[in-house]
Design a protein around this motif. Structure first.
Motif, PDB file in Angstrom:
ATOM      1  N   ALA A 192      -3.467   4.853 -15.555  1.00  0.00           N
ATOM      2  CA  ALA A 192      -4.354   4.059 -14.685  1.00  0.00           C
ATOM      3  C   ALA A 192      -4.239   4.468 -13.219  1.00  0.00           C
ATOM      4  O   ALA A 192      -4.965   3.950 -12.378  1.00  0.00           O
ATOM      5  CB  ALA A 192      -4.027   2.575 -14.828  1.00  0.00           C
ATOM      6  N   ILE A 193      -3.318   5.398 -12.912  1.00  0.00           N
ATOM      7  CA  ILE A 193      -3.075   5.737 -11.511  1.00  0.00           C
ATOM      8  C   ILE A 193      -4.067   6.795 -11.044  1.00  0.00           C
ATOM      9  O   ILE A 193      -4.113   7.898 -11.583  1.00  0.00           O
ATOM     10  CB  ILE A 193      -1.625   6.242 -11.312  1.00  0.00           C
ATOM     11  N   GLY A 194      -4.868   6.433 -10.063  1.00  0.00           N
ATOM     12  CA  GLY A 194      -5.806   7.371  -9.458  1.00  0.00           C
ATOM     13  C   GLY A 194      -6.928   7.799 -10.380  1.00  0.00           C
ATOM     14  O   GLY A 194      -7.661   8.741 -10.078  1.00  0.00           O
ATOM     15  N   GLY A 220       0.839  -1.197   0.000  1.00  0.00           N
ATOM     16  CA  GLY A 220       0.000   0.000   0.000  1.00  0.00           C
ATOM     17  C   GLY A 220       0.871   1.243   0.000  1.00  0.00           C
ATOM     18  O   GLY A 220       1.677   1.432   0.913  1.00  0.00           O
ATOM     19  N   ASN A 221       0.732   2.049  -1.029  1.00  0.00           N
ATOM     20  CA  ASN A 221       1.468   3.313  -1.110  1.00  0.00           C
ATOM     21  C   ASN A 221       0.514   4.417  -0.669  1.00  0.00           C
ATOM     22  O   ASN A 221      -0.387   4.793  -1.405  1.00  0.00           O
ATOM     23  CB  ASN A 221       1.937   3.535  -2.559  1.00  0.00           C
ATOM     24  N   TRP A 222       0.737   4.900   0.544  1.00  0.00           N
ATOM     25  CA  TRP A 222      -0.193   5.894   1.110  1.00  0.00           C
ATOM     26  C   TRP A 222      -0.011   7.267   0.485  1.00  0.00           C
ATOM     27  O   TRP A 222      -0.810   8.160   0.723  1.00  0.00           O
ATOM     28  CB  TRP A 222      -0.004   5.991   2.622  1.00  0.00           C
ATOM     29  N   LYS A 223       1.079   7.475  -0.232  1.00  0.00           N
ATOM     30  CA  LYS A 223       1.373   8.782  -0.843  1.00  0.00           C
ATOM     31  C   LYS A 223       1.316   9.869   0.247  1.00  0.00           C
ATOM     32  O   LYS A 223       1.628   9.579   1.397  1.00  0.00           O
ATOM     33  CB  LYS A 223       0.434   9.043  -2.013  1.00  0.00           C
ATOM     34  N   MET A 224       0.891  11.110  -0.101  1.00  0.00           N
ATOM     35  CA  MET A 224       0.889  12.178   0.915  1.00  0.00           C
ATOM     36  C   MET A 224      -0.474  12.221   1.603  1.00  0.00           C
ATOM     37  O   MET A 224      -1.206  13.204   1.529  1.00  0.00           O
ATOM     38  CB  MET A 224       1.241  13.538   0.286  1.00  0.00           C
ATOM     39  N   GLY A 235       0.195  -1.922 -10.561  1.00  0.00           N
ATOM     40  CA  GLY A 235      -0.428  -0.824  -9.835  1.00  0.00           C
ATOM     41  C   GLY A 235      -1.190   0.093 -10.765  1.00  0.00           C
ATOM     42  O   GLY A 235      -0.776   0.321 -11.908  1.00  0.00           O
ATOM     43  N   GLY A 236      -2.293   0.617 -10.271  1.00  0.00           N
ATOM     44  CA  GLY A 236      -3.118   1.526 -11.079  1.00  0.00           C
ATOM     45  C   GLY A 236      -4.575   1.172 -10.912  1.00  0.00           C
ATOM     46  O   GLY A 236      -5.069   0.262 -11.576  1.00  0.00           O
ATOM     47  N   SER A 237      -5.238   1.869  -9.961  1.00  0.00           N
ATOM     48  CA  SER A 237      -6.679   1.681  -9.724  1.00  0.00           C
ATOM     49  C   SER A 237      -7.055   0.242  -9.402  1.00  0.00           C
ATOM     50  O   SER A 237      -8.120  -0.225  -9.807  1.00  0.00           O
ATOM     51  CB  SER A 237      -7.497   2.210 -10.908  1.00  0.00           C
ATOM     52  N   VAL A 238      -6.187  -0.456  -8.662  1.00  0.00           N
ATOM     53  CA  VAL A 238      -6.588  -1.776  -8.167  1.00  0.00           C
ATOM     54  C   VAL A 238      -7.556  -1.559  -7.002  1.00  0.00           C
ATOM     55  O   VAL A 238      -7.285  -0.765  -6.088  1.00  0.00           O
ATOM     56  CB  VAL A 238      -5.371  -2.609  -7.690  1.00  0.00           C
ATOM     57  N   SER A 240       5.835   7.139 -10.655  1.00  0.00           N
ATOM     58  CA  SER A 240       5.598   8.105 -11.744  1.00  0.00           C
ATOM     59  C   SER A 240       5.352   9.513 -11.213  1.00  0.00           C
ATOM     60  O   SER A 240       5.641  10.490 -11.904  1.00  0.00           O
ATOM     61  CB  SER A 240       4.420   7.663 -12.608  1.00  0.00           C
ATOM     62  N   GLU A 241       4.833   9.610  -9.973  1.00  0.00           N
ATOM     63  CA  GLU A 241       4.629  10.958  -9.416  1.00  0.00           C
ATOM     64  C   GLU A 241       5.971  11.610  -9.102  1.00  0.00           C
ATOM     65  O   GLU A 241       6.131  12.824  -9.246  1.00  0.00           O
ATOM     66  CB  GLU A 241       3.714  10.873  -8.176  1.00  0.00           C
ATOM     67  N   ARG A 242       6.942  10.825  -8.681  1.00  0.00           N
ATOM     68  CA  ARG A 242       8.298  11.358  -8.475  1.00  0.00           C
ATOM     69  C   ARG A 242       8.926  11.751  -9.811  1.00  0.00           C
ATOM     70  O   ARG A 242       9.588  12.773  -9.929  1.00  0.00           O
ATOM     71  CB  ARG A 242       9.209  10.327  -7.788  1.00  0.00           C
ATOM     72  N   GLY A 245       0.241  -6.529  -6.128  1.00  0.00           N
ATOM     73  CA  GLY A 245      -0.136  -5.176  -6.518  1.00  0.00           C
ATOM     74  C   GLY A 245       0.502  -4.099  -5.665  1.00  0.00           C
ATOM     75  O   GLY A 245       0.914  -4.327  -4.532  1.00  0.00           O
ATOM     76  N   LEU A 246       0.589  -2.918  -6.268  1.00  0.00           N
ATOM     77  CA  LEU A 246       0.983  -1.707  -5.550  1.00  0.00           C
ATOM     78  C   LEU A 246      -0.260  -0.819  -5.553  1.00  0.00           C
ATOM     79  O   LEU A 246      -0.733  -0.403  -6.613  1.00  0.00           O
ATOM     80  CB  LEU A 246       2.171  -1.041  -6.260  1.00  0.00           C
ATOM     81  N   ILE A 247      -0.782  -0.590  -4.362  1.00  0.00           N
ATOM     82  CA  ILE A 247      -2.127  -0.037  -4.223  1.00  0.00           C
ATOM     83  C   ILE A 247      -2.063   1.378  -3.661  1.00  0.00           C
ATOM     84  O   ILE A 247      -1.432   1.594  -2.614  1.00  0.00           O
ATOM     85  CB  ILE A 247      -2.971  -0.914  -3.247  1.00  0.00           C
ATOM     86  N   GLY A 248      -2.712   2.325  -4.323  1.00  0.00           N
ATOM     87  CA  GLY A 248      -2.759   3.696  -3.828  1.00  0.00           C
ATOM     88  C   GLY A 248      -4.027   3.924  -3.023  1.00  0.00           C
ATOM     89  O   GLY A 248      -4.135   3.539  -1.859  1.00  0.00           O
ATOM     90  N   TYR A 255       4.830  -2.503 -12.272  1.00  0.00           N
ATOM     91  CA  TYR A 255       4.334  -1.861 -13.503  1.00  0.00           C
ATOM     92  C   TYR A 255       3.115  -1.018 -13.159  1.00  0.00           C
ATOM     93  O   TYR A 255       2.086  -1.550 -12.723  1.00  0.00           O
ATOM     94  CB  TYR A 255       3.970  -2.926 -14.538  1.00  0.00           C
ATOM     95  N   GLU A 256       3.256   0.282 -13.351  1.00  0.00           N
ATOM     96  CA  GLU A 256       2.147   1.189 -13.062  1.00  0.00           C
ATOM     97  C   GLU A 256       1.916   2.101 -14.264  1.00  0.00           C
ATOM     98  O   GLU A 256       2.568   3.153 -14.382  1.00  0.00           O
ATOM     99  CB  GLU A 256       2.474   2.046 -11.837  1.00  0.00           C
ATOM    100  N   PRO A 257       1.005   1.714 -15.148  1.00  0.00           N
ATOM    101  CA  PRO A 257       0.703   2.605 -16.267  1.00  0.00           C
ATOM    102  C   PRO A 257       0.164   3.931 -15.742  1.00  0.00           C
ATOM    103  O   PRO A 257      -0.772   3.941 -14.944  1.00  0.00           O
ATOM    104  CB  PRO A 257      -0.352   1.842 -17.072  1.00  0.00           C
TER     105      PRO A 257
HETATM  106  O1  13P Z   1       0.222   4.870  -7.774  1.00  0.00           O
HETATM  107  C1  13P Z   1      -0.289   3.883  -7.293  1.00  0.00           C
HETATM  108  C2  13P Z   1       0.425   3.071  -6.294  1.00  0.00           C
HETATM  109  O2  13P Z   1       1.766   3.435  -6.201  1.00  0.00           O
HETATM  110  C3  13P Z   1      -1.655   3.474  -7.668  1.00  0.00           C
HETATM  111  O3  13P Z   1      -2.550   4.394  -7.170  1.00  0.00           O
HETATM  112  P1  13P Z   1      -4.135   4.100  -7.250  1.00  0.00           P
HETATM  113  O4  13P Z   1      -4.332   2.704  -6.719  1.00  0.00           O
HETATM  114  O5  13P Z   1      -4.754   5.170  -6.401  1.00  0.00           O
HETATM  115  O6  13P Z   1      -4.488   4.199  -8.708  1.00  0.00           O
END
Ligand code: 13P
Length: 249
Positions: free
Chosen positions: A170-172, A8-12, A210-213, A95-97, A230-233, A165-167
């Motif tokens: 597909a992120i957020g 789980g990537n909690w981000k900010m 990763g990407g909207s899982v 990808s945000e970095r 998965g890498l989950i945001g 792999y995070e297209p």
């Molecule tokens: O960037 C992500 C995980 O690092 C994916 O984010 P989301 O699951 O919010 O699309």
């Protein structure tokens, strides 16, 4: 057998009280899968999270780190600092970095080297933008990101890398890659690793998607033979949703 991992990537997101609350919920969640579970809180909450979870089987990991050992890099955090608060895995190349902080493949190669020299593991992220996929360049873009940041490593060093792999499209966004798109890319990546490092290394490296899982699509994505977790945001910010995903493996 390669490792199955849900991180789980909690981000900010999540100040200290919210971090405490979510950790309590995570401790109470029921795990029915044998996937390894990782969470990546913000730097300021890493030590607290590590202390709270040290007796659990949830690993606390970092979202980023600097490539230098130490020095005049205001606002940055080093590998040694992470290690001193119990962290031994770091996400690099998100990808945000890359997009907001201009991290290049060359920077990432240096970060990977620093992490490995400190005996840390790396969750290495890469992925194409929508325009790359529309142009049919997605595989080439992804391959060059991996090659530029990782292919100077030898096979032993690569054992400490988890690929993610995070297209970017597909992120957020709520728009996930189809299971076929994910499998196709993961298979191509594994083949690329096999061509350079041999079948054994390729078979043993974990490749996360990763990407909207979300709880409702995780099982379908994870059921692909080359998707190892998965890498989950967003969905990692609620314990119920996150563990529904963990348990979908
Ligand atoms: O960037 C992500 C995980 O690092 C994916 O984010 P989301 O699951 O919010 O699309």
């Amino acid at each position: 057998m390669r490792r199955k991992i849900v991180a789980g990537n909690w981000k900010m997101n999540n100040d200290l009280p919210r971090t405490q609350g979510l950790i309590t919920d995570l401790k109470n969640a029921k795990k029915t899968s044998d996937a390894e579970v990782m969470i990546a809180p913000a730097y300021v909450n890493l030590y607290h999270a590590f202390e709270e979870l040290r007796e659990s089987d949830i690993e606390v990991i970092a979202q980023n780190m600097h490539f230098a050992e130490n020095g005049a890099y205001t606002g940055e955090v080093s590998a040694d600092m992470l290690k001193s608060v119990g962290i031994s895995t770091v996400i690099l190349g998100h990808s945000e970095r890359r997009a907001y902080y201009n991290e290049t493949d060359a920077d990432l190669a240096k970060k990977v080297d620093m992490a490995l020299s400190k005996k840390m593991e790396v969750v290495f992220c890469f992925g194409e933008e929508l325009k790359d996929r529309q142009a049919g360049n997605h595989e080439a873009v992804v391959k060059s990101q991996i090659k530029n940041a990782l292919f100077h490593l030898d096979a032993d060093a690569l054992k400490h890398i988890i690929l993610a792999y995070e297209p970017v499209w597909a992120i957020g966004t709520g728009e996930t890659a189809t299971p076929e798109q994910a499998q196709e890319m993961h298979k191509a990546i594994r083949k690329m690793i096999a061509d350079k490092y041999g079948d054994d290394t390729a078979d043993n490296i974990s490749i996360l998607y990763g990407g909207s899982v979300k709880p409702n699509n995780a099982q379908e994505i994870f059921s692909n033979p080359d998707v190892d977790g998965g890498l989950i945001g967003g969905a990692s910010l609620k314990a119920d949703d996150f563990f529904a995903i963990v348990n979908a493996i």
